[in-house]
Design a protein around this motif. Structure first.
Motif, PDB file in Angstrom:
ATOM      1  N   THR A 263       0.820  -1.215   0.000  1.00  0.00           N
ATOM      2  CA  THR A 263       0.000   0.000   0.000  1.00  0.00           C
ATOM      3  C   THR A 263       0.853   1.263   0.000  1.00  0.00           C
ATOM      4  O   THR A 263       0.524   2.235  -0.684  1.00  0.00           O
ATOM      5  CB  THR A 263      -0.969   0.025   1.204  1.00  0.00           C
ATOM      6  N   GLN A 264       1.956   1.256   0.749  1.00  0.00           N
ATOM      7  CA  GLN A 264       2.820   2.440   0.791  1.00  0.00           C
ATOM      8  C   GLN A 264       3.373   2.764  -0.602  1.00  0.00           C
ATOM      9  O   GLN A 264       3.387   3.916  -1.022  1.00  0.00           O
ATOM     10  CB  GLN A 264       3.969   2.225   1.775  1.00  0.00           C
ATOM     11  N   VAL A 265       3.795   1.743  -1.305  1.00  0.00           N
ATOM     12  CA  VAL A 265       4.347   1.940  -2.654  1.00  0.00           C
ATOM     13  C   VAL A 265       3.258   2.476  -3.580  1.00  0.00           C
ATOM     14  O   VAL A 265       3.464   3.464  -4.293  1.00  0.00           O
ATOM     15  CB  VAL A 265       4.933   0.623  -3.200  1.00  0.00           C
ATOM     16  N   ALA A 266       2.102   1.848  -3.575  1.00  0.00           N
ATOM     17  CA  ALA A 266       1.016   2.237  -4.476  1.00  0.00           C
ATOM     18  C   ALA A 266       0.581   3.681  -4.257  1.00  0.00           C
ATOM     19  O   ALA A 266       0.384   4.436  -5.218  1.00  0.00           O
ATOM     20  CB  ALA A 266      -0.173   1.294  -4.294  1.00  0.00           C
ATOM     21  N   VAL A 267       0.436   4.082  -3.005  1.00  0.00           N
ATOM     22  CA  VAL A 267      -0.002   5.451  -2.697  1.00  0.00           C
ATOM     23  C   VAL A 267       1.062   6.457  -3.141  1.00  0.00           C
ATOM     24  O   VAL A 267       0.739   7.517  -3.693  1.00  0.00           O
ATOM     25  CB  VAL A 267      -0.336   5.589  -1.198  1.00  0.00           C
ATOM     26  N   ASN A 268       2.330   6.125  -2.930  1.00  0.00           N
ATOM     27  CA  ASN A 268       3.399   7.032  -3.363  1.00  0.00           C
ATOM     28  C   ASN A 268       3.456   7.163  -4.880  1.00  0.00           C
ATOM     29  O   ASN A 268       3.666   8.258  -5.401  1.00  0.00           O
ATOM     30  CB  ASN A 268       4.744   6.569  -2.809  1.00  0.00           C
ATOM     31  N   VAL A 269       3.280   6.058  -5.594  1.00  0.00           N
ATOM     32  CA  VAL A 269       3.285   6.125  -7.061  1.00  0.00           C
ATOM     33  C   VAL A 269       2.169   7.034  -7.545  1.00  0.00           C
ATOM     34  O   VAL A 269       2.367   7.850  -8.453  1.00  0.00           O
ATOM     35  CB  VAL A 269       3.184   4.712  -7.682  1.00  0.00           C
ATOM     36  N   GLN A 270       1.001   6.919  -6.943  1.00  0.00           N
ATOM     37  CA  GLN A 270      -0.119   7.788  -7.323  1.00  0.00           C
ATOM     38  C   GLN A 270       0.227   9.256  -7.074  1.00  0.00           C
ATOM     39  O   GLN A 270      -0.051  10.126  -7.900  1.00  0.00           O
ATOM     40  CB  GLN A 270      -1.378   7.381  -6.544  1.00  0.00           C
ATOM     41  N   GLN A 271       0.845   9.532  -5.938  1.00  0.00           N
ATOM     42  CA  GLN A 271       1.242  10.906  -5.628  1.00  0.00           C
ATOM     43  C   GLN A 271       2.288  11.396  -6.629  1.00  0.00           C
ATOM     44  O   GLN A 271       2.197  12.520  -7.113  1.00  0.00           O
ATOM     45  CB  GLN A 271       1.801  10.975  -4.207  1.00  0.00           C
ATOM     46  N   TRP A 272       3.285  10.576  -6.929  1.00  0.00           N
ATOM     47  CA  TRP A 272       4.303  10.950  -7.919  1.00  0.00           C
ATOM     48  C   TRP A 272       3.665  11.262  -9.270  1.00  0.00           C
ATOM     49  O   TRP A 272       4.038  12.216  -9.945  1.00  0.00           O
ATOM     50  CB  TRP A 272       5.308   9.817  -8.115  1.00  0.00           C
ATOM     51  N   ARG A 273       2.685  10.433  -9.660  1.00  0.00           N
ATOM     52  CA  ARG A 273       2.020  10.621 -10.965  1.00  0.00           C
ATOM     53  C   ARG A 273       1.295  11.960 -10.996  1.00  0.00           C
ATOM     54  O   ARG A 273       1.391  12.707 -11.974  1.00  0.00           O
ATOM     55  CB  ARG A 273       1.037   9.473 -11.201  1.00  0.00           C
ATOM     56  N   HIS A 274       0.589  12.294  -9.917  1.00  0.00           N
ATOM     57  CA  HIS A 274      -0.124  13.572  -9.881  1.00  0.00           C
ATOM     58  C   HIS A 274       0.835  14.759  -9.869  1.00  0.00           C
ATOM     59  O   HIS A 274       0.534  15.804 -10.450  1.00  0.00           O
ATOM     60  CB  HIS A 274      -1.064  13.633  -8.666  1.00  0.00           C
TER      61      HIS A 274
END
Length: 197
Positions: free
Chosen positions: A27-38
Motif C-alpha cells: 500500500t505504501q508503494v502504491a499510494v506514493n506512485v499515485q502521488q508521484w504521478r499527480h
C-alpha cells in the motif's frame, strides 16, 4: 440476545503452524506512485523511463490499495477463532517482517516465524526495486490498514483462506511457518517467492 466475546491470545504460536496473510503488501508503494504521478515529479519520470509503471498500472495499483485499505479485518478476526488460530497481529507501520518479529518476541514457546512468500499488489515490487526502495521485499515497508498475520494449524489454513475469500471477495495466502527458534527470530527466507496480485 447474548453477546459472547472470544479472543485469541497472541502469545500462543505453535511449532509447525502456518502463517496466513489476509491482505496483500504494497500500500505504501502504491499510494506514493499515485502521488508521484499527480505531481509528475522525478520519481514518476523514473517510473516511466525504467518501465516500472505506466499510467494504467499506477491507477490499478492505487485502486488495489484503496480496496485493501477499505476492507475491515472483522471477518478475518472472527475466522481466527473458528479455525483455531494460536497467535496473530495486524500488519501496519512496522511492515510484515517488523510485525512478524514483534509477534515472535511475544511468544511463550521458543519459536520464530519464517516467511517464504510475499504477496504484493501488482506492480509494487518493480517500483520498489527499480525506482525507490521502500523496503517492501525486505519486509519493512509500512502498510496502511494492512491485513492480519495469523498463525494457525496447517490443516485449517485452506478452509480459513477459502472462507475469508467467500466473505470478503479477496484471497488470503499462506506466507510462512512457525519454526523452532530459541532466539525467537522472524526472518524472510533466502528463496522467498514474491507474488504479484
Amino acid at each position: 440476545m447474548n453477546n459472547i466475546f472470544t479472543s485469541i491470545i497472541s502469545d500462543g504460536a505453535k511449532l509447525g503452524h502456518v502463517v496466513v496473510l489476509t491482505k496483500p503488501l504494497g500500500t505504501q508503494v502504491a499510494v506514493n506512485v499515485q502521488q508521484w504521478r499527480h505531481q509528475n515529479n522525478r520519481f514518476w519520470k523514473e517510473c516511466l523511463d525504467k518501465k516500472a509503471a505506466t499510467e494504467d498500472l499506477a491507477k490499478d495499483m492505487m485502486h488495489a490499495a484503496v480496496c485493501s485499505m477499505g476492507r475491515l479485518n472483522r471477518n478475518g478476526g472472527r475466522l481466527m477463532v473458528k479455525y483455531g488460530a494460536s497467535a496473530g497481529t495486524d500488519v501496519t507501520g512496522f511492515g510484515i517482517l517488523g510485525h512478524a518479529q514483534n509477534l515472535a518476541d511475544n511468544q511463550v514457546a521458543k519459536v520464530g516465524i519464517e516467511l517464504h512468500t510475499l504477496p504484493c499488489i501488482a506492480g509494487t515490487p518493480s517500483v520498489n526495486n527499480e525506482v525507490f526502495n521502500f523496503r517492501l521485499i525486505s519486509g519493512y515497508s509500512a502498510e496502511t490498514s494492512g491485513g492480519l498475520m495469523v498463525c494457525l494449524p496447517e490443516e485449517n489454513a485452506e478452509a480459513f483462506c477459502k472462507e475469508i475469500e467467500e466473505l470478503d471477495g479477496y484471497p488470503s495466502w499462506v506466507i510462512g511457518r512457525v519454526v523452532e527458534s530459541p532466539e525467537r527470530k522472524a526472518r524472510i527466507v533466502d528463496d522467498c517467492k514474491v507474488i504479484e496480485v
